[in-house]
Design an enzyme around this catalytic site. Structure first.
Site, mmCIF file in Angstrom:
data_model
loop_
_atom_site.group_PDB
_atom_site.id
_atom_site.type_symbol
_atom_site.label_atom_id
_atom_site.label_comp_id
_atom_site.label_asym_id
_atom_site.label_seq_id
_atom_site.Cartn_x
_atom_site.Cartn_y
_atom_site.Cartn_z
ATOM 1 N N ALA A 296 -33.948 69.585 66.003
ATOM 2 C CA ALA A 296 -33.998 71.003 65.649
ATOM 3 C C ALA A 296 -33.967 71.798 66.957
ATOM 4 O O ALA A 296 -34.799 71.581 67.842
ATOM 5 C CB ALA A 296 -35.270 71.297 64.866
ATOM 6 N N VAL B 273 -37.107 68.023 69.433
ATOM 7 C CA VAL B 273 -36.727 69.379 69.829
ATOM 8 C C VAL B 273 -35.425 69.304 70.618
ATOM 9 O O VAL B 273 -35.277 68.483 71.524
ATOM 10 C CB VAL B 273 -37.839 70.036 70.666
ATOM 11 C CG1 VAL B 273 -37.385 71.396 71.199
ATOM 12 C CG2 VAL B 273 -39.109 70.177 69.837
ATOM 13 N N LYS B 274 -34.471 70.156 70.244
ATOM 14 C CA LYS B 274 -33.174 70.150 70.922
ATOM 15 C C LYS B 274 -33.154 71.307 71.923
ATOM 16 O O LYS B 274 -33.453 72.461 71.565
ATOM 17 C CB LYS B 274 -32.077 70.333 69.869
ATOM 18 C CG LYS B 274 -30.800 69.578 70.160
ATOM 19 C CD LYS B 274 -29.914 69.607 68.925
ATOM 20 C CE LYS B 274 -28.525 69.142 69.249
ATOM 21 N NZ LYS B 274 -27.605 69.328 68.121
ATOM 22 N N ALA B 275 -32.808 70.979 73.159
ATOM 23 C CA ALA B 275 -32.820 71.982 74.232
ATOM 24 C C ALA B 275 -31.442 72.059 74.878
ATOM 25 O O ALA B 275 -30.799 71.027 75.095
ATOM 26 C CB ALA B 275 -33.849 71.577 75.289
#
Ligand code: G3P
Length: 217
Positions: free
Chosen positions: A56, A82-84
């Site tokens: 996400a 977590v997508k960065a």
């Protein structure tokens, strides 16, 4: 090789997850927009459908807000990744969340140097965008080969997640290049097991079997 579905379509996901061959899911802001649904709700639903990692993506412009978003997304379920984005702030976010024990998928990777930086920051996954590189006139698969070599040279544990995958040939080449996982649209998932010779062969076998008049059960 792990196969993730790159989708926010929960009906399709539910159906394909029944195969037992979906190892995780990735999403991005474009896919969330396409779903037409609130992001937190969609991510929670996806996390309940698959046991594996569900990416996400944060969208805030500054580090402080990115960290707050990352923590909020990670709190949805244990399997949230977590997508960065691969920017200075994205790398700092990756480092901060990795220290807290939160898995991060660093996305929008288009060079081996970027992938090196993501691994150094503690990324659990790096997402090189194969299809978009090909569209740009470069060789997306060469990037996967380069990252594999670099990660092996230095024993980085960051998983190579081939992204922006457009067809089964991409999956084959990424697997040969040693990618740990690939995230694919549902249409490519179907393409991976479909073959006209399989269909033709099965048709013939069924016809011949019918001629025997036998039944196994
Ligand atoms: O989710 C990241 C990536 O897979 C996007 O693919 O097809 O929009 O280049 P694409």
């Amino acid at each position: 090789m792990q196969l993730f579905l790159d989708t926010t379509d929960t009906a399709v996901l539910k159906d394909l997850a029944q195969t037992g061959l979906v190892d995780g899911v990735t999403t991005n802001p474009t896919l969330i927009a396409k779903s037409g649904r609130p992001m937190l709700e969609v991510i929670a639903e996806i996390c309940a459908l698959v046991e594996g990692p569900v990416s996400a993506e944060v969208v805030a412009p500054d580090l402080e807000s990115m960290i707050a978003e990352g923590r909020k997304l990670a709190a949805i379920a244990d399997n949230v990744v977590v997508k960065a984005p691969l920017t200075r702030e994205g790398l700092m976010l990756t480092r901060a969340l990795a220290i807290e024990g939160i898995m991060v998928n660093v996305t929008l990777c288009f060079s081996a140097a970027q992938a090196l930086m993501a691994a150094k920051a503690g990324a659990a996954f790096i997402s090189p965008f194969i299809g978009r590189l090909d569209d740009h006139g470069a060789d997306g698969m060469e990037l996967i080969h380069d990252i594999r070599t670099i990660y092996d040279n230095y024993d980085f544990s960051t998983a190579i997640l081939a992204a922006s995958v457009r067809n089964a040939a991409h999956v084959r080449a990424a697997a040969l290049a040693g990618a740990d996982c690939a995230t694919i649209p549902p249409s490519v998932f179907l393409e991976l097991y479909k073959h006209p010779l399989t269909d033709r062969g099965l048709e013939q076998f069924n016809a011949d079997w019918a001629k025997t008049g036998q039944s196994i059960l």
